[in-house]
Scaffold this motif. Sequence first.
Motif, PDB file in Angstrom:
ATOM      1  N   PHE A  38     -14.175  -7.764 -14.038  1.00 50.37           N
ATOM      2  CA  PHE A  38     -14.694  -6.541 -13.414  1.00 50.37           C
ATOM      3  C   PHE A  38     -13.660  -6.017 -12.432  1.00 50.37           C
ATOM      4  O   PHE A  38     -13.158  -6.768 -11.591  1.00 50.37           O
ATOM      5  CB  PHE A  38     -16.020  -6.836 -12.694  1.00 50.37           C
ATOM      6  CG  PHE A  38     -17.087  -7.296 -13.633  1.00 50.37           C
ATOM      7  CD1 PHE A  38     -17.858  -6.376 -14.322  1.00 50.37           C
ATOM      8  CD2 PHE A  38     -17.293  -8.660 -13.871  1.00 50.37           C
ATOM      9  CE1 PHE A  38     -18.829  -6.801 -15.217  1.00 50.37           C
ATOM     10  CE2 PHE A  38     -18.265  -9.092 -14.762  1.00 50.37           C
ATOM     11  CZ  PHE A  38     -19.035  -8.154 -15.442  1.00 50.37           C
ATOM     12  N   TRP A  55      -1.879   1.164   1.937  1.00 53.30           N
ATOM     13  CA  TRP A  55      -2.428  -0.106   1.440  1.00 53.30           C
ATOM     14  C   TRP A  55      -3.042  -0.800   2.644  1.00 53.30           C
ATOM     15  O   TRP A  55      -2.326  -1.156   3.568  1.00 53.30           O
ATOM     16  CB  TRP A  55      -1.321  -0.987   0.883  1.00 53.30           C
ATOM     17  CG  TRP A  55      -0.634  -0.436  -0.322  1.00 53.30           C
ATOM     18  CD1 TRP A  55       0.542   0.259  -0.347  1.00 53.30           C
ATOM     19  CD2 TRP A  55      -1.065  -0.554  -1.677  1.00 53.30           C
ATOM     20  NE1 TRP A  55       0.863   0.587  -1.638  1.00 53.30           N
ATOM     21  CE2 TRP A  55      -0.108   0.101  -2.469  1.00 53.30           C
ATOM     22  CE3 TRP A  55      -2.175  -1.137  -2.295  1.00 53.30           C
ATOM     23  CZ2 TRP A  55      -0.219   0.176  -3.854  1.00 53.30           C
ATOM     24  CZ3 TRP A  55      -2.278  -1.062  -3.668  1.00 53.30           C
ATOM     25  CH2 TRP A  55      -1.317  -0.410  -4.435  1.00 53.30           C
ATOM     26  N   ARG A 102      -2.068  -4.504  -7.087  1.00 48.10           N
ATOM     27  CA  ARG A 102      -0.979  -4.034  -6.227  1.00 48.10           C
ATOM     28  C   ARG A 102       0.376  -3.991  -6.941  1.00 48.10           C
ATOM     29  O   ARG A 102       1.362  -3.544  -6.362  1.00 48.10           O
ATOM     30  CB  ARG A 102      -0.885  -4.933  -4.986  1.00 48.10           C
ATOM     31  CG  ARG A 102      -1.894  -4.587  -3.909  1.00 48.10           C
ATOM     32  CD  ARG A 102      -1.906  -5.628  -2.816  1.00 48.10           C
ATOM     33  NE  ARG A 102      -2.737  -6.765  -3.139  1.00 48.10           N
ATOM     34  CZ  ARG A 102      -2.625  -7.972  -2.606  1.00 48.10           C
ATOM     35  NH1 ARG A 102      -1.684  -8.204  -1.739  1.00 48.10           N
ATOM     36  NH2 ARG A 102      -3.457  -8.940  -2.960  1.00 48.10           N
ATOM     37  N   GLY A 104     -11.724  -8.679 -10.193  1.00 48.46           N
ATOM     38  CA  GLY A 104     -10.371  -8.235  -9.842  1.00 48.46           C
ATOM     39  C   GLY A 104      -9.419  -8.410 -11.013  1.00 48.46           C
ATOM     40  O   GLY A 104      -9.275  -9.509 -11.554  1.00 48.46           O
TER      41      GLY A 104
HETATM   42  P1  FAD Z   1      -4.421  -7.567  -6.262  1.00 50.70           P
HETATM   43  O1  FAD Z   1      -3.248  -7.066  -6.990  1.00 50.70           O
HETATM   44  O2  FAD Z   1      -4.791  -6.916  -4.963  1.00 50.70           O
HETATM   45  O3  FAD Z   1      -5.663  -7.507  -7.259  1.00 50.70           O
HETATM   46  C1  FAD Z   1      -6.998  -7.457  -6.821  1.00 50.70           C
HETATM   47  C2  FAD Z   1      -7.774  -6.488  -7.702  1.00 50.70           C
HETATM   48  O4  FAD Z   1      -9.152  -6.593  -7.372  1.00 50.70           O
HETATM   49  C3  FAD Z   1      -7.380  -5.035  -7.484  1.00 50.70           C
HETATM   50  O5  FAD Z   1      -7.078  -4.439  -8.731  1.00 50.70           O
HETATM   51  C4  FAD Z   1      -8.620  -4.409  -6.828  1.00 50.70           C
HETATM   52  O6  FAD Z   1      -8.807  -3.061  -7.227  1.00 50.70           O
HETATM   53  C5  FAD Z   1      -9.730  -5.305  -7.346  1.00 50.70           C
HETATM   54  N1  FAD Z   1     -10.921  -5.419  -6.478  1.00 50.70           N
HETATM   55  C6  FAD Z   1     -10.973  -5.621  -5.143  1.00 50.70           C
HETATM   56  N2  FAD Z   1     -12.244  -5.732  -4.726  1.00 50.70           N
HETATM   57  C7  FAD Z   1     -13.023  -5.611  -5.829  1.00 50.70           C
HETATM   58  C8  FAD Z   1     -14.436  -5.656  -6.047  1.00 50.70           C
HETATM   59  N3  FAD Z   1     -15.313  -5.854  -5.052  1.00 50.70           N
HETATM   60  N4  FAD Z   1     -14.897  -5.487  -7.321  1.00 50.70           N
HETATM   61  C9  FAD Z   1     -14.031  -5.275  -8.350  1.00 50.70           C
HETATM   62  N5  FAD Z   1     -12.683  -5.238  -8.197  1.00 50.70           N
HETATM   63  C10 FAD Z   1     -12.190  -5.406  -6.948  1.00 50.70           C
HETATM   64  N6  FAD Z   1       5.162  -8.858  -4.245  1.00 50.70           N
HETATM   65  C11 FAD Z   1       6.355  -9.260  -4.717  1.00 50.70           C
HETATM   66  O7  FAD Z   1       6.435 -10.306  -5.361  1.00 50.70           O
HETATM   67  N7  FAD Z   1       7.480  -8.504  -4.504  1.00 50.70           N
HETATM   68  C12 FAD Z   1       7.430  -7.325  -3.820  1.00 50.70           C
HETATM   69  O8  FAD Z   1       8.435  -6.619  -3.691  1.00 50.70           O
HETATM   70  C13 FAD Z   1       6.198  -6.891  -3.290  1.00 50.70           C
HETATM   71  N8  FAD Z   1       6.098  -5.751  -2.581  1.00 50.70           N
HETATM   72  C14 FAD Z   1       4.879  -5.271  -2.233  1.00 50.70           C
HETATM   73  C15 FAD Z   1       4.757  -4.028  -1.623  1.00 50.70           C
HETATM   74  C16 FAD Z   1       3.519  -3.487  -1.356  1.00 50.70           C
HETATM   75  C17 FAD Z   1       3.410  -2.123  -0.715  1.00 50.70           C
HETATM   76  C18 FAD Z   1       2.349  -4.182  -1.702  1.00 50.70           C
HETATM   77  C19 FAD Z   1       0.996  -3.585  -1.481  1.00 50.70           C
HETATM   78  C20 FAD Z   1       2.454  -5.447  -2.258  1.00 50.70           C
HETATM   79  C21 FAD Z   1       3.702  -6.009  -2.526  1.00 50.70           C
HETATM   80  N9  FAD Z   1       3.845  -7.268  -3.114  1.00 50.70           N
HETATM   81  C22 FAD Z   1       5.056  -7.695  -3.551  1.00 50.70           C
HETATM   82  C23 FAD Z   1       2.686  -8.151  -3.258  1.00 50.70           C
HETATM   83  C24 FAD Z   1       2.144  -8.191  -4.694  1.00 50.70           C
HETATM   84  O9  FAD Z   1       1.865  -6.868  -5.113  1.00 50.70           O
HETATM   85  C25 FAD Z   1       0.868  -9.032  -4.655  1.00 50.70           C
HETATM   86  O10 FAD Z   1       1.182 -10.319  -4.153  1.00 50.70           O
HETATM   87  C26 FAD Z   1       0.175  -9.227  -6.010  1.00 50.70           C
HETATM   88  O11 FAD Z   1       0.266  -8.066  -6.810  1.00 50.70           O
HETATM   89  C27 FAD Z   1      -1.259  -9.616  -5.706  1.00 50.70           C
HETATM   90  O12 FAD Z   1      -2.008  -9.852  -6.875  1.00 50.70           O
HETATM   91  P2  FAD Z   1      -3.529 -10.310  -6.731  1.00 50.70           P
HETATM   92  O13 FAD Z   1      -4.074 -10.467  -8.086  1.00 50.70           O
HETATM   93  O14 FAD Z   1      -3.608 -11.493  -5.817  1.00 50.70           O
HETATM   94  O15 FAD Z   1      -4.275  -9.129  -5.924  1.00 50.70           O
END
Ligand code: FAD
Length: 324
Positions: free
Chosen positions: A31, A274, A40, A9
């Motif tokens: 990956f 989403w 996101r 991710g």
């Molecule tokens: P993610 O960003 O989900 O990263 C996970 C990654 O893993 C993704 O790129 C995905 O493609 C990849 N992945 C998944 N499964 C696999 C697999 N099996 N193999 C390889 N890759 C994989 N946060 C704020 O702070 N302010 C806001 O205003 C806000 N608004 C939001 C509005 C929306 C519509 C959304 C969807 C989210 C919002 N958020 C907001 C939340 C914020 O976007 C997330 O908290 C943050 O970006 C999450 O990061 P992460 O690394 O935990 O997960």
Amino acid sequence: AIHRVAVIGAGISGLACARELQSLGISVDVFEKSRGPSGRMSTRRTQDWSADHGAQYFTARDPRFIEEVQSWLQAGTVAVWEPKLKVYEAKTWRDSHSQDIRYVGTPHMNSTGKYLAEGLSIQYETTISQLERREHQWHLQCSEANEITALYDFVVLAIPAPQASTLLKGLDSRATDIADAAQMKACWTMMAHLPNQLNRDFDAAFINQEIISWICQSGSKPMRQGSTWTIHGSPDWSQDHVELSKEDAQYQMVQCLTSLGFNCEDADISMHRWRYASGGLKNGIGYLLLPIIGLGLCGDWLNGGRVEGAWLSGFNLALALKQI
Ligand code: FAD
């Protein structure tokens, strides 16, 4: 000692973790299933317009994250956004008096992820479908045709809880239980060009008690142009209607927008669903580290949701990994 780590991710949590591990001298491969980094914290771009369709902005409260954001500001990959904000509640509009400092990626929301991805080894368009541990080494399998031949001492899952749960089945029951306890909700997102909508006297608004919870004019953010609006369905409505067709979700959201006084005639609309947008564990645990089987979990869902929680989760997991 740990020499070689696979991070699954390339969202903000995975990127934060990978960068910190690499700076500690550990070899890291990331990956990512999609074509680029940032997860996101994302941007939809077409020939005619672009809009942030995931995270809208982020805030910074933790001192370590504030320090990190300062370095992003200096690098020009984020900027402060000072929108004229309104709140719609009980059928009336009022000004928002929130004093939060809001940051956005520049020129796009996903620019920050691209910046963090520089200098990392990242394999895109690679969906990890199975993990297997044999003789203290991880073997990774992906859904695509290519084979992952490298072996890893340690694997970090930096993906939303339901997707982590699928990979964890049969590997570790405690980690699976934790991932299954997380409640993530969907978000229907509408990106709309409204040619007949006169300029409103606000840049963005929190909408309460309606099926829509947020509306924002993209061009109000630093380094953006154009008049595309990003509109988010509320978490409850989106989750309850997650299986709607795009057309039906759009129809309901347009009806709501119209009732809010927007002119949606001749609108050019693009929808995105989403499946796992927000939410997570009720009581965040920061990250999860299972040194015996060489596995770590990070992501917003373990740490209060949001961009700040995601970054801190990945960063702190890397620091903890250094100790083992
Ligand atoms: P993610 O960003 O989900 O990263 C996970 C990654 O893993 C993704 O790129 C995905 O493609 C990849 N992945 C998944 N499964 C696999 C697999 N099996 N193999 C390889 N890759 C994989 N946060 C704020 O702070 N302010 C806001 O205003 C806000 N608004 C939001 C509005 C929306 C519509 C959304 C969807 C989210 C919002 N958020 C907001 C939340 C914020 O976007 C997330 O908290 C943050 O970006 C999450 O990061 P992460 O690394 O935990 O997960």
